[in-house]
Motif scaffolding. Structure first.
Motif, short mmCIF file in Angstrom:
data_model
loop_
_atom_site.label_atom_id
_atom_site.label_comp_id
_atom_site.label_asym_id
_atom_site.label_seq_id
_atom_site.Cartn_x
_atom_site.Cartn_y
_atom_site.Cartn_z
N GLY A 58 34.14 63.88 34.54
CA GLY A 58 33.01 62.95 34.62
C GLY A 58 31.69 63.68 34.65
N GLU A 59 30.64 62.92 34.96
CA GLU A 59 29.29 63.47 35.04
C GLU A 59 28.92 63.64 36.51
N TYR A 60 28.41 64.81 36.85
CA TYR A 60 28.06 65.13 38.23
C TYR A 60 26.61 65.58 38.34
N GLN A 61 26.08 65.38 39.53
CA GLN A 61 24.74 65.83 39.86
C GLN A 61 24.86 66.91 40.94
N VAL A 62 24.27 68.07 40.69
CA VAL A 62 24.25 69.14 41.69
C VAL A 62 22.80 69.24 42.14
N TYR A 63 22.55 68.75 43.36
CA TYR A 63 21.19 68.73 43.93
C TYR A 63 21.05 69.94 44.84
N MET A 64 19.99 70.72 44.61
CA MET A 64 19.77 71.92 45.41
C MET A 64 18.40 71.85 46.09
N LEU A 65 18.40 72.12 47.37
CA LEU A 65 17.17 72.15 48.15
C LEU A 65 16.97 73.58 48.65
N PHE A 66 15.90 74.21 48.18
CA PHE A 66 15.62 75.60 48.53
C PHE A 66 14.66 75.62 49.71
N HIS A 67 14.99 76.42 50.71
CA HIS A 67 14.12 76.55 51.88
C HIS A 67 13.54 77.96 51.88
N LYS A 68 12.21 78.06 51.71
CA LYS A 68 11.51 79.34 51.69
C LYS A 68 10.36 79.24 52.67
N ASP A 69 10.46 79.98 53.76
CA ASP A 69 9.48 79.90 54.85
C ASP A 69 9.40 78.44 55.29
N THR A 91 8.45 76.00 53.16
CA THR A 91 8.37 75.24 51.92
C THR A 91 9.77 74.76 51.51
N LEU A 92 9.84 73.49 51.12
CA LEU A 92 11.08 72.93 50.59
C LEU A 92 10.88 72.62 49.11
N ILE A 93 11.78 73.12 48.29
CA ILE A 93 11.70 72.93 46.85
C ILE A 93 13.06 72.43 46.40
N HIS A 94 13.06 71.43 45.53
CA HIS A 94 14.36 70.92 45.08
C HIS A 94 14.49 70.99 43.57
N GLN A 95 15.75 71.04 43.13
CA GLN A 95 16.09 71.08 41.72
C GLN A 95 17.42 70.35 41.53
N VAL A 96 17.54 69.64 40.42
CA VAL A 96 18.77 68.91 40.11
C VAL A 96 19.34 69.44 38.79
N VAL A 97 20.64 69.68 38.78
CA VAL A 97 21.35 70.11 37.58
C VAL A 97 22.47 69.11 37.34
N TYR A 98 22.60 68.67 36.10
CA TYR A 98 23.69 67.76 35.75
C TYR A 98 24.78 68.55 35.05
N VAL A 99 26.02 68.31 35.47
CA VAL A 99 27.16 69.04 34.93
C VAL A 99 28.18 68.03 34.40
N HIS A 100 28.57 68.25 33.14
CA HIS A 100 29.65 67.45 32.55
C HIS A 100 30.96 68.17 32.82
N VAL A 101 31.92 67.46 33.41
CA VAL A 101 33.23 68.03 33.71
C VAL A 101 34.25 67.38 32.79
N GLY A 102 34.90 68.21 31.98
CA GLY A 102 35.89 67.72 31.03
C GLY A 102 37.26 67.53 31.67
N LEU A 103 38.16 67.04 30.87
CA LEU A 103 39.53 66.81 31.32
C LEU A 103 40.17 68.12 31.76
N SER A 104 41.05 68.03 32.73
CA SER A 104 41.80 69.22 33.16
C SER A 104 42.77 69.61 32.05
N ASN A 105 43.29 70.82 32.11
CA ASN A 105 44.25 71.26 31.10
C ASN A 105 45.48 70.36 31.08
N GLN A 106 45.90 69.88 32.25
CA GLN A 106 47.05 69.00 32.33
C GLN A 106 46.75 67.67 31.62
N GLU A 107 45.55 67.11 31.84
CA GLU A 107 45.17 65.86 31.17
C GLU A 107 45.07 66.07 29.66
N ARG A 108 44.53 67.22 29.25
CA ARG A 108 44.41 67.51 27.82
C ARG A 108 45.78 67.60 27.17
#
Length: 167
Positions: free
Chosen positions: A107-118, A120-137
């Protein structure tokens, strides 16, 4: 027959896994250059994915050590959270923050990252597509192969039936 054998060979070859490399997402956020990498690029359910985060000063491109990174992994619509945790560098000399996660379902996933520096809080989002497992394939490949063989069998036997004579 030759066509059917060719189709079977093509189906088999299409299921061969090609070697993966590293996907990199670079971005400038506030005063920092953030590079997020994950490998393999073709993520499959049930297989571990290694994430790496490099955090640099935007102007000097020198390492900007983080206090910690908080990560939340959820489905794309954020209805279900699968993992959340705080990742701390083992020592200030560590260049990257790394973590490994295994997605259990395709499925489609969201990886949300919150960076803490001193302070300061900074965030970034990465979307990852996850394909079928080898067994499903393999399962879907077997279903496709069985369907093609059934179709071939039906067509082949339809041609061999004697035609009915008209009265």
């Amino acid at each position: 027959k030759k066509t059917m054998i060719l189709v079977i060979i093509l189906v088999f070859l299409s299921s061969v896994v090609i070697a993966d490399d590293v996907k990199t997402i670079d971005d400038v956020i506030q005063d920092y250059f953030v590079s997020i990498m994950y490998s393999p690029t073709h993520v499959r359910a049930g297989e571990p994915v290694a994430f790496g985060i490099t955090f640099l000063d935007k102007d000097t491109r020198e390492q900007a050590p983080l206090d910690y990174v908080w990560v939340r992994i959820s489905d794309k619509k954020e209805k279900e959270i699968y993992s959340a945790g705080r990742y701390v560098k083992e020592s200030p000399s560590d260049k990257d923050t790394d973590f490994v996660y295994t997605f259990q379902k395709s499925g489609e996933y969201q990886v949300y990252m919150l960076f803490h520096k001193d302070e300061t809080l900074i965030h970034q989002v990465v979307y990852v597509h996850v394909g079928l497992s080898n067994q499903e394939r393999l399962m879907w490949g077997a279903i496709l192969l069985a369907s093609l063989l059934s179709l071939f069998f039906i067509i082949h036997h339809a041609k061999k039936r004697p035609k009915k004579k008209k009265r």
